[in-house]
Design an enzyme around this catalytic site. Structure first.
Site, short mmCIF file in Angstrom:
data_model
loop_
_atom_site.label_atom_id
_atom_site.label_comp_id
_atom_site.label_asym_id
_atom_site.label_seq_id
_atom_site.Cartn_x
_atom_site.Cartn_y
_atom_site.Cartn_z
N GLN A 17 -29.18 55.67 -5.74
CA GLN A 17 -29.25 57.11 -6.05
C GLN A 17 -30.47 57.43 -6.90
O GLN A 17 -31.20 58.40 -6.63
CB GLN A 17 -27.97 57.57 -6.78
N TYR A 131 -18.02 47.82 -16.61
CA TYR A 131 -19.34 48.44 -16.52
C TYR A 131 -19.83 48.83 -17.92
O TYR A 131 -20.94 48.48 -18.32
CB TYR A 131 -19.24 49.67 -15.62
P1 NAD Z 1 -26.73 52.78 -6.99
O1 NAD Z 1 -25.44 52.03 -6.85
O2 NAD Z 1 -26.92 54.04 -6.24
O3 NAD Z 1 -27.95 51.81 -6.62
C1 NAD Z 1 -28.02 50.48 -7.03
C2 NAD Z 1 -28.89 49.72 -6.04
O4 NAD Z 1 -28.94 48.34 -6.45
C3 NAD Z 1 -28.34 49.74 -4.60
O5 NAD Z 1 -29.30 50.23 -3.71
C4 NAD Z 1 -28.01 48.27 -4.33
O6 NAD Z 1 -28.22 47.88 -2.99
C5 NAD Z 1 -28.95 47.56 -5.28
N1 NAD Z 1 -28.52 46.20 -5.58
C6 NAD Z 1 -27.27 45.75 -5.78
N2 NAD Z 1 -27.27 44.41 -5.96
C7 NAD Z 1 -28.56 44.02 -5.90
C8 NAD Z 1 -29.20 42.75 -5.99
N3 NAD Z 1 -28.52 41.64 -6.20
N4 NAD Z 1 -30.55 42.70 -5.87
C9 NAD Z 1 -31.26 43.84 -5.64
N5 NAD Z 1 -30.71 45.07 -5.53
C10 NAD Z 1 -29.37 45.15 -5.64
O7 NAD Z 1 -26.96 53.00 -8.54
P2 NAD Z 1 -27.74 54.21 -9.26
O8 NAD Z 1 -26.80 55.31 -9.42
O9 NAD Z 1 -29.04 54.43 -8.61
O10 NAD Z 1 -27.95 53.58 -10.70
C11 NAD Z 1 -29.13 52.87 -11.08
C12 NAD Z 1 -28.97 52.43 -12.53
O11 NAD Z 1 -28.75 53.58 -13.36
C13 NAD Z 1 -27.80 51.49 -12.79
O12 NAD Z 1 -28.15 50.57 -13.78
C14 NAD Z 1 -26.74 52.41 -13.32
O13 NAD Z 1 -25.83 51.73 -14.14
C15 NAD Z 1 -27.56 53.40 -14.11
N6 NAD Z 1 -26.87 54.70 -14.30
C16 NAD Z 1 -26.59 55.50 -13.22
C17 NAD Z 1 -25.93 56.72 -13.41
C18 NAD Z 1 -25.62 57.64 -12.27
O14 NAD Z 1 -24.98 58.67 -12.48
N7 NAD Z 1 -26.05 57.35 -11.05
C19 NAD Z 1 -25.55 57.10 -14.72
C20 NAD Z 1 -25.82 56.25 -15.77
C21 NAD Z 1 -26.50 55.05 -15.55
#
Ligand code: NAD
Length: 317
Positions: A17, A131
């Site tokens: 995302q 988490y």
């Molecule tokens: P997401 O789940 O949409 O994307 C995570 C990506 O990581 C996916 O595309 C997945 O394929 C990839 N991934 C998983 N395992 C992997 C591996 N072993 N090697 C390489 N890639 C791998 O997550 P997001 O929402 O984009 O979040 C990104 C970061 O931001 C995370 O650390 C999340 O904790 C943090 N975050 C997100 C939000 C939110 O609302 N989206 C809020 C707070 C923090």
């Protein structure tokens, strides 16, 4: 005149995302060839032909090292993680991914003197899920690597993120994106949180801007090496629904709280981001009204484009 050296950036988790939008913003700022997008998942359509792509499993320190050295990477943005709601279905895998990914990135960055961005979450404020515990521990790990090795690692605690380009990946605030898709598809939205659950949220444009601002700040101004709180807006499902309904009068919602309600109730309702405002002039640009307006316009445009594409594919246009 000194020549400006551009960073060579590796984004890990670029198909997610945040990853898609952050990669596009970094490419616009530093040049497509300087930003390598990577993930274990396939390259998303939105990133195709916009710059270099690599398939990397961040859990393989070898793969990571090979790519970093081969491409001369100087900065890593680590976005790969398992989020709050999905993490509760498989805590062991969530812990292993969230912590080992960070450890691998911190280690290679310490050895090769790279700069690191790693996002934390509001879930770290009162860690009640695997988490949240991984984010809380990760924040201290970042602080430790800075204190012990002088590593320039920086972090933000993102609130729940709202975006239209890529769907969210299994968090507790996903309702705030799903609800827009239901409204656009003219479906009744079944909300998995109670109507009055107040949570901190942020529009993706602000989250990307905050990330670029933090990474642009000169080192001496960074006084927080755990993770900066940043605020955007706070609202409840009911408040969001009412704002959307003002544009889509026939839109309806039902509340069917599930296991995610308990997670949401353990999180803060608002965020105090005074340090980010003081250290690097953080100020959100989007509020509930402007965000709802923009989401509906953009999703509507997207739906229209998808329809045109489908018609073109079947030769009707
Ligand atoms: P997401 O789940 O949409 O994307 C995570 C990506 O990581 C996916 O595309 C997945 O394929 C990839 N991934 C998983 N395992 C992997 C591996 N072993 N090697 C390489 N890639 C791998 O997550 P997001 O929402 O984009 O979040 C990104 C970061 O931001 C995370 O650390 C999340 O904790 C943090 N975050 C997100 C939000 C939110 O609302 N989206 C809020 C707070 C923090």
């Amino acid at each position: 005149m000194p020549t400006l050296t551009l960073p060579k950036i590796l984004v890990i988790g670029a198909a997610g995302q945040i990853g898609v939008e952050l990669t596009l913003a970094l490419r616009a700022k530093y040049g497509a060839e300087n930003v390598i997008a990577s993930d274990i998942s396939a390259e998303p359509e939105l990133l195709k032909s916009t710059g270099p792509w690599e398939t990397i499993d961040v859990l393989s320190a070898m793969q990571l090292q090979r790519q970093v050295i081969r491409a001369g990477v100087t900065q890593i943005y680590l976005l790969a993680a398992m989020l709050s709601a999905r993490g509760e279905t498989d805590p062991r895998t969530a812990w292993d991914l969230n912590m080992d990914a960070l450890m691998n990135v911190l280690e290679i960055s310490r050895e090769l003197h790279l700069q690191v961005f790693w996002p934390s979450s509001i879930a770290a404020a009162s860690p009640s899920t695997i988490y949240g515990i991984s984010k809380f521990s990760g924040e201290y790990l970042c602080q430790y690597y800075h204190a012990k090795f002088g590593l320039d690692v920086r972090s933000l605690r993102y609130p729940g993120l709202i975006s239209y380009k890529t769907k969210p990946g299994g968090g507790t605030t996903d309702y705030a994106v799903d609800i827009f898709h239901a409204a656009i598809d003219k479906k009744v939205y079944e909300c998995f949180l109670k109507a009055d659950t107040l949570l901190p949220m942020m529009y993706m444009n602000d989250a990307v801007r905050a990330t670029l601002m933090l990474m642009d700040t000169t080192e001496e101004k960074i006084t927080n090496r755990r993770s900066y709180d940043i605020s955007g807006m706070s609202f409840t499902p009911k408040e969001l629904f009412e704002k959307i309904k003002a544009f889509c009068p026939s839109f309806e919602i039902v509340y069917e709280p599930d296991h995610r309600q308990k997670i949401a109730e353990s999180w803060p309702e608002t965020v105090d981001d005074v340090l980010a405002r003081t250290d690097w002039n953080w100020k959100p640009s989007w509020n509930l009204c402007t965000m709802v307006n923009d989401m509906l316009v953009k999703l509507d445009e997207q739906q229209m484009q998808n329809r045109i594409q489908k018609l073109e594919m079947i030769g009707e246009l």
